[in-house]
Motif scaffolding. Structure first.
Motif, PDB file in Angstrom:
ATOM      1  N   MET A   1       0.824  -1.176   0.000  1.00 47.93           N
ATOM      2  CA  MET A   1       0.000   0.000   0.000  1.00 47.93           C
ATOM      3  C   MET A   1       0.875   1.248   0.000  1.00 47.93           C
ATOM      4  SD  MET A   1      -2.996  -1.029  -0.129  1.00 47.93           S
ATOM      5  CE  MET A   1      -4.457  -1.639   0.566  1.00 47.93           C
ATOM      6  N   ALA A   2       0.970   1.898  -1.133  1.00 48.88           N
ATOM      7  CA  ALA A   2       1.842   3.052  -1.292  1.00 48.88           C
ATOM      8  C   ALA A   2       1.269   4.288  -0.595  1.00 48.88           C
ATOM      9  CB  ALA A   2       2.052   3.341  -2.775  1.00 48.88           C
ATOM     10  N   LYS A   3       2.190   5.101  -0.109  1.00 48.79           N
ATOM     11  CA  LYS A   3       1.852   6.373   0.521  1.00 48.79           C
ATOM     12  C   LYS A   3       2.496   7.488  -0.274  1.00 48.79           C
ATOM     13  CE  LYS A   3       1.919   4.293   5.094  1.00 48.79           C
ATOM     14  NZ  LYS A   3       2.610   4.258   6.377  1.00 48.79           N
ATOM     15  N   ILE A   4       1.968   8.691  -0.117  1.00 44.44           N
ATOM     16  CA  ILE A   4       2.627   9.877  -0.660  1.00 44.44           C
ATOM     17  C   ILE A   4       3.076  10.718   0.534  1.00 44.44           C
ATOM     18  CG2 ILE A   4       0.469  11.188  -0.955  1.00 44.44           C
ATOM     19  CD1 ILE A   4       1.848  12.428  -3.490  1.00 44.44           C
ATOM     20  N   PHE A   5       4.334  11.103   0.499  1.00 43.96           N
ATOM     21  CA  PHE A   5       4.900  11.915   1.564  1.00 43.96           C
ATOM     22  C   PHE A   5       4.979  13.360   1.094  1.00 43.96           C
ATOM     23  CE2 PHE A   5       6.118   7.636   2.503  1.00 43.96           C
ATOM     24  CZ  PHE A   5       5.852   7.560   3.864  1.00 43.96           C
ATOM     25  N   ASN A   6       4.270  14.221   1.788  1.00 45.97           N
ATOM     26  CA  ASN A   6       4.140  15.633   1.441  1.00 45.97           C
ATOM     27  C   ASN A   6       5.307  16.409   2.043  1.00 45.97           C
ATOM     28  OD1 ASN A   6       3.359  18.255   0.990  1.00 45.97           O
ATOM     29  ND2 ASN A   6       1.538  18.159   2.258  1.00 45.97           N
ATOM     30  N   VAL A   7       6.327  16.651   1.216  1.00 51.97           N
ATOM     31  CA  VAL A   7       7.496  17.415   1.659  1.00 51.97           C
ATOM     32  C   VAL A   7       7.327  18.845   1.154  1.00 51.97           C
ATOM     33  CG1 VAL A   7      10.020  17.573   1.646  1.00 51.97           C
ATOM     34  CG2 VAL A   7       8.914  15.329   1.664  1.00 51.97           C
ATOM     35  N   THR A   8       6.406  19.535   1.804  1.00 49.65           N
ATOM     36  CA  THR A   8       6.141  20.950   1.553  1.00 49.65           C
ATOM     37  C   THR A   8       5.888  21.575   2.921  1.00 49.65           C
ATOM     38  OG1 THR A   8       3.708  20.817   1.378  1.00 49.65           O
ATOM     39  CG2 THR A   8       4.972  20.341  -0.626  1.00 49.65           C
ATOM     40  N   ASN A   9       5.702  22.875   2.949  1.00 48.53           N
ATOM     41  CA  ASN A   9       5.396  23.488   4.244  1.00 48.53           C
ATOM     42  C   ASN A   9       3.910  23.812   4.370  1.00 48.53           C
ATOM     43  OD1 ASN A   9       5.451  25.605   2.486  1.00 48.53           O
ATOM     44  ND2 ASN A   9       6.649  26.966   3.766  1.00 48.53           N
ATOM     45  N   HIS A  10       3.075  23.100   3.598  1.00 53.50           N
ATOM     46  CA  HIS A  10       1.632  23.251   3.753  1.00 53.50           C
ATOM     47  C   HIS A  10       0.964  21.877   3.774  1.00 53.50           C
ATOM     48  CE1 HIS A  10       2.028  22.915  -0.652  1.00 53.50           C
ATOM     49  NE2 HIS A  10       0.818  22.397  -0.605  1.00 53.50           N
ATOM     50  N   THR A  11      -0.261  21.856   4.208  1.00 51.86           N
ATOM     51  CA  THR A  11      -1.038  20.623   4.266  1.00 51.86           C
ATOM     52  C   THR A  11      -1.760  20.435   2.942  1.00 51.86           C
ATOM     53  OG1 THR A  11      -1.328  20.940   6.638  1.00 51.86           O
ATOM     54  CG2 THR A  11      -2.851  19.425   5.554  1.00 51.86           C
ATOM     55  N   ALA A  12      -1.757  19.219   2.428  1.00 55.48           N
ATOM     56  CA  ALA A  12      -2.448  18.927   1.169  1.00 55.48           C
ATOM     57  C   ALA A  12      -3.951  19.108   1.346  1.00 55.48           C
ATOM     58  CB  ALA A  12      -2.139  17.503   0.726  1.00 55.48           C
ATOM     59  N   THR A  13      -4.589  19.598   0.293  1.00 52.09           N
ATOM     60  CA  THR A  13      -6.039  19.743   0.325  1.00 52.09           C
ATOM     61  C   THR A  13      -6.699  18.398   0.060  1.00 52.09           C
ATOM     62  OG1 THR A  13      -6.265  20.193  -2.041  1.00 52.09           O
ATOM     63  CG2 THR A  13      -5.835  22.102  -0.596  1.00 52.09           C
ATOM     64  N   ASN A  18      -7.125  13.334  -3.000  1.00 52.02           N
ATOM     65  CA  ASN A  18      -7.947  12.470  -3.856  1.00 52.02           C
ATOM     66  C   ASN A  18      -7.310  12.285  -5.224  1.00 52.02           C
ATOM     67  OD1 ASN A  18      -9.858  11.999  -1.872  1.00 52.02           O
ATOM     68  ND2 ASN A  18     -11.130  13.728  -2.495  1.00 52.02           N
ATOM     69  N   ASP A  19      -6.736  13.350  -5.783  1.00 57.69           N
ATOM     70  CA  ASP A  19      -6.043  13.242  -7.073  1.00 57.69           C
ATOM     71  C   ASP A  19      -4.850  12.292  -6.971  1.00 57.69           C
ATOM     72  OD1 ASP A  19      -7.801  14.922  -8.391  1.00 57.69           O
ATOM     73  OD2 ASP A  19      -6.459  16.663  -8.340  1.00 57.69           O
ATOM     74  N   ALA A  20      -4.077  12.396  -5.886  1.00 54.46           N
ATOM     75  CA  ALA A  20      -2.922  11.516  -5.698  1.00 54.46           C
ATOM     76  C   ALA A  20      -3.369  10.060  -5.584  1.00 54.46           C
ATOM     77  CB  ALA A  20      -2.132  11.931  -4.453  1.00 54.46           C
ATOM     78  N   LYS A  21      -4.451   9.831  -4.885  1.00 56.10           N
ATOM     79  CA  LYS A  21      -4.964   8.468  -4.752  1.00 56.10           C
ATOM     80  C   LYS A  21      -5.369   7.918  -6.115  1.00 56.10           C
ATOM     81  CE  LYS A  21      -6.537   8.745   0.029  1.00 56.10           C
ATOM     82  NZ  LYS A  21      -7.697   8.787   0.931  1.00 56.10           N
ATOM     83  N   ARG A  22      -6.067   8.736  -6.885  1.00 52.03           N
ATOM     84  CA  ARG A  22      -6.571   8.292  -8.176  1.00 52.03           C
ATOM     85  C   ARG A  22      -5.453   8.134  -9.202  1.00 52.03           C
ATOM     86  NH1 ARG A  22      -7.904  11.460 -12.216  1.00 52.03           N
ATOM     87  NH2 ARG A  22      -8.088  13.301 -10.904  1.00 52.03           N
ATOM     88  N   MET A  23      -4.550   9.102  -9.291  1.00 52.76           N
ATOM     89  CA  MET A  23      -3.542   9.112 -10.357  1.00 52.76           C
ATOM     90  C   MET A  23      -2.275   8.336 -10.001  1.00 52.76           C
ATOM     91  SD  MET A  23      -4.030  12.993 -11.950  1.00 52.76           S
ATOM     92  CE  MET A  23      -2.889  13.679 -10.836  1.00 52.76           C
ATOM     93  N   LEU A  24      -1.931   8.267  -8.727  1.00 51.41           N
ATOM     94  CA  LEU A  24      -0.668   7.641  -8.332  1.00 51.41           C
ATOM     95  C   LEU A  24      -0.856   6.317  -7.599  1.00 51.41           C
ATOM     96  CD1 LEU A  24       1.106  10.890  -7.092  1.00 51.41           C
ATOM     97  CD2 LEU A  24       1.438   9.725  -9.286  1.00 51.41           C
ATOM     98  N   GLY A  25      -2.089   5.986  -7.286  1.00 53.24           N
ATOM     99  CA  GLY A  25      -2.350   4.718  -6.614  1.00 53.24           C
ATOM    100  C   GLY A  25      -1.937   4.686  -5.159  1.00 53.24           C
ATOM    101  N   VAL A  26      -1.842   5.840  -4.526  1.00 54.85           N
ATOM    102  CA  VAL A  26      -1.481   5.873  -3.108  1.00 54.85           C
ATOM    103  C   VAL A  26      -2.739   5.735  -2.258  1.00 54.85           C
ATOM    104  CG1 VAL A  26       0.592   7.254  -3.526  1.00 54.85           C
ATOM    105  CG2 VAL A  26      -1.552   8.400  -2.967  1.00 54.85           C
ATOM    106  N   VAL A  27      -2.561   5.298  -1.034  1.00 47.34           N
ATOM    107  CA  VAL A  27      -3.706   5.114  -0.142  1.00 47.34           C
ATOM    108  C   VAL A  27      -3.723   6.130   1.003  1.00 47.34           C
ATOM    109  CG1 VAL A  27      -3.944   2.660  -0.649  1.00 47.34           C
ATOM    110  CG2 VAL A  27      -2.513   3.382   1.256  1.00 47.34           C
ATOM    111  N   GLU A  28      -2.610   6.838   1.178  1.00 43.32           N
ATOM    112  CA  GLU A  28      -2.509   7.751   2.314  1.00 43.32           C
ATOM    113  C   GLU A  28      -1.528   8.867   1.993  1.00 43.32           C
ATOM    114  OE1 GLU A  28      -1.086   7.603   7.011  1.00 43.32           O
ATOM    115  OE2 GLU A  28      -1.047   5.781   5.807  1.00 43.32           O
ATOM    116  N   CYS A  29      -1.832  10.068   2.502  1.00 47.27           N
ATOM    117  CA  CYS A  29      -0.927  11.208   2.389  1.00 47.27           C
ATOM    118  C   CYS A  29      -0.356  11.481   3.777  1.00 47.27           C
ATOM    119  CB  CYS A  29      -1.671  12.435   1.877  1.00 47.27           C
ATOM    120  SG  CYS A  29      -0.623  13.897   1.701  1.00 47.27           S
TER     121      CYS A  29
END
Length: 94
Positions: A1-13, A18-29
């Motif tokens: 189950m792939a995750k996306i790690f948000n290396v920015t100084n803001h919180t993902a919307t 939802n776009d990351a889940k759909r396009m990248l196949g991740v299950v969690e940010c």
């Protein structure tokens, strides 16, 4: 189950997640811990090595990210390139 790690100084919307889940196949940010998010957003212009300054972020990624995961990096140019290089060296999508 792939995750996306948000290396920015803001919180993902919600839409970005939802776009990351759909396009990248991740299950969690997963956001940076607050102390690292603050560091990521405050790279001093006079630093001798941007990558050395953000090394704690790279260390964190080394503990939490695996080859199936994705890293979303955005910020100071040198820091972002440092994360990209780290991802390439460790086989993590960026």
């Amino acid at each position: 189950m792939a995750k996306i790690f948000n290396v920015t100084n803001h919180t993902a919307t919600e839409m970005q997640i939802n776009d990351a889940k759909r396009m990248l196949g991740v299950v969690e940010c997963v956001d940076l811990p607050e102390s690292l998010k603050k560091r990521w957003g405050e790279v001093p212009p006079e630093t001798d090595s941007v990558v050395a300054f953000v090394q704690p972020v790279l260390d964190w990624l080394g503990q939490v990210a695996s080859k199936d995961d994705v890293v979303w990096a955005q910020g100071e140019w040198g820091a972002t390139v440092g994360v990209l290089q780290w991802c390439r060296a460790h086989g993590v999508r960026c």
